[in-house]
Every structure is written in C-alpha cells, then in structure tokens.
Design an enzyme around this catalytic site. Sequence first.
Site, PDB file in Angstrom:
ATOM      1  N   HIS A  31      -7.674  -2.292   8.769  1.00 34.22           N
ATOM      2  CA  HIS A  31      -9.197  -3.253   7.833  1.00 34.22           C
ATOM      3  C   HIS A  31      -9.811  -3.199   9.089  1.00 34.22           C
ATOM      4  O   HIS A  31     -10.795  -4.851   9.205  1.00 34.22           O
ATOM      5  CB  HIS A  31      -8.633  -4.726   7.457  1.00 34.22           C
ATOM      6  CG  HIS A  31      -7.894  -4.942   6.342  1.00 34.22           C
ATOM      7  ND1 HIS A  31      -7.014  -5.768   6.034  1.00 34.22           N
ATOM      8  CD2 HIS A  31      -6.973  -3.836   5.417  1.00 34.22           C
ATOM      9  CE1 HIS A  31      -6.808  -5.016   5.038  1.00 34.22           C
ATOM     10  NE2 HIS A  31      -6.129  -4.052   4.595  1.00 34.22           N
ATOM     11  N   GLU A  34       0.751  -1.565   0.126  1.00 35.72           N
ATOM     12  CA  GLU A  34      -0.346  -0.414  -0.013  1.00 35.72           C
ATOM     13  C   GLU A  34       1.212   1.159   0.067  1.00 35.72           C
ATOM     14  O   GLU A  34       0.318   2.503   0.139  1.00 35.72           O
ATOM     15  CB  GLU A  34      -1.147   0.019   1.424  1.00 35.72           C
ATOM     16  CG  GLU A  34      -2.502  -1.519   1.125  1.00 35.72           C
ATOM     17  CD  GLU A  34      -3.044  -0.702   0.214  1.00 35.72           C
ATOM     18  OE1 GLU A  34      -2.832   0.083  -0.487  1.00 35.72           O
ATOM     19  OE2 GLU A  34      -3.817  -1.662  -0.169  1.00 35.72           O
ATOM     20  N   TYR A  56     -20.819  13.777  18.020  1.00 32.59           N
ATOM     21  CA  TYR A  56     -19.480  14.994  17.607  1.00 32.59           C
ATOM     22  C   TYR A  56     -18.169  14.153  17.221  1.00 32.59           C
ATOM     23  O   TYR A  56     -17.705  14.865  17.279  1.00 32.59           O
ATOM     24  CB  TYR A  56     -19.845  15.704  18.524  1.00 32.59           C
ATOM     25  CG  TYR A  56     -19.082  15.378  20.371  1.00 32.59           C
ATOM     26  CD1 TYR A  56     -18.031  14.993  20.551  1.00 32.59           C
ATOM     27  CD2 TYR A  56     -20.455  15.297  21.137  1.00 32.59           C
ATOM     28  CE1 TYR A  56     -17.552  14.769  21.359  1.00 32.59           C
ATOM     29  CE2 TYR A  56     -19.736  14.692  22.247  1.00 32.59           C
ATOM     30  CZ  TYR A  56     -18.789  14.360  22.952  1.00 32.59           C
ATOM     31  OH  TYR A  56     -18.667  14.101  23.858  1.00 32.59           O
ATOM     32  N   TYR A  62      -9.515  22.021  22.932  1.00 31.04           N
ATOM     33  CA  TYR A  62     -10.054  20.843  23.314  1.00 31.04           C
ATOM     34  C   TYR A  62      -8.699  20.826  24.428  1.00 31.04           C
ATOM     35  O   TYR A  62      -7.167  20.793  23.382  1.00 31.04           O
ATOM     36  CB  TYR A  62     -10.563  20.600  23.231  1.00 31.04           C
ATOM     37  CG  TYR A  62     -10.428  18.867  23.913  1.00 31.04           C
ATOM     38  CD1 TYR A  62     -11.738  18.511  25.034  1.00 31.04           C
ATOM     39  CD2 TYR A  62      -9.732  17.701  23.878  1.00 31.04           C
ATOM     40  CE1 TYR A  62     -11.782  17.642  25.035  1.00 31.04           C
ATOM     41  CE2 TYR A  62     -10.102  16.620  24.705  1.00 31.04           C
ATOM     42  CZ  TYR A  62     -10.805  16.609  25.298  1.00 31.04           C
ATOM     43  OH  TYR A  62     -10.879  15.464  25.651  1.00 31.04           O
TER      44      TYR A  62
END
Length: 219
Positions: free
Chosen positions: A100, A80, A119, A215
């Site tokens: 996967h 990949e 959210y 945050y």
Amino acid sequence: MTDRRQDTIAQAWEDVLATARRTAAEGLVVGTSGNVSARVGDVVLVTPSGVPYDRLTPGDTVGVDLDGRQVIGRLAPTSELPLHLAVYRATTAAAVVHTHAVHATAVSTLVTEVPAVHYATALLGGPVRTAAYARYGTRELAGHMLDALRDRTGCLLRNHGTVTYGDSLDQAFERTAQLEWLCRLWLTASSVPGHRPSLLSPDQLRDVQDALEGYGQPR
C-alpha cells in the site's frame, strides 16, 4: 514430505518473512497491510491475515496449493490470496509482493497509466497500468489486476496499492521499490506550477529494455 523439501520450504518461508518485514521497514506498508508470497513447486507460501510481520516465526508457516487449499499451517492466509494465486496461474512468477505504498497508491487515484518520466519504467516492462477498482480480496480484483499486468511485471490497483512479481523475492521487491520511486518522481515533477514533465517515447523505452538485457554482473 522429504527432509530436503522441508528444508527448502523452511528457507523460502524465512525469505518471505524477511521480504515482508522489509516492506514495513521501508514504509511500503503500514500495520498488517500488504502481503508477500513465494512459490515452491506446487505450494505457495504466503503471509497470514492480520498478523504483524515482526510477530511471525518459522513455526507460523502458511502454505496453500494453486487452488487455494491450505496444505501447511493453521493461520489463515492473507485475504488477498486470490490476487497472489492469479499471478502464479497466469505467469512464471516465483514471488509476488503487494503493498500500500503511499506515492504509488496516490498515483493510482489519478491516472490509468503511470507516465514514462524515467527509464525505470522499462524495468517493469513498460508504462505501468492502473487496474480498475474492485474490493480487496475478490476474484474481480484479481481479474482486473491480470488485465493491467499484461506484458508487465507490475501494476497499480486503483485506490488500493501495488502488485509486482519476479523470478525471486528480491526481484519482486526491487520492482515494488522502483514502482514507488517512479510514482514519487512523477508526483514531484508534475506538482511544479506552470510546467509539465517531459516523457520518454516508446522507442526510447525499447532502447532501455534492450540495454537492460546485458545489465548487471555476468552469471
């Protein structure tokens, strides 16, 4: 290569292996499926093809340049590799995680976009798209993935799995874990007979994205 650069690459490789093993430990991959990479300057460190993560050692470092030419190691890079390189060329990513994961892969066979049932969707930049199918390891798949990643930090690959990226391996992994949880949540909610999950509106998601900017712990 200077000693300092060697040390930086060695530490980054250890972090790649730790993240790859974490994907296996948390059930996001099976066997040698999935792959992990990190960028160090002009070098991309990436897990090799077909080798179980628990067998990899510091001496198994695999590194390529942004054109895919191998510059470190003897083991062949993951099949990949085009997918990972496409992310690095198109974004400022420092790390990429491909899995996967079961629930996310299941959802990839059902929808073109993961419904905004929570959210946590905002953590990935908005509703997560599903990239069109193409065989693994191809440039065609990498192209479909980039389309799905537009303004997002994660996507599904149809009938295949997930891709997320971040400013660090920890962030890329966290986004993968959140995406799998989000897909599991949607599958669970949508399986209740006679009911349809309520979804968050675009305005509600933007409100969360604004809140997320502050945050965490101060830096």
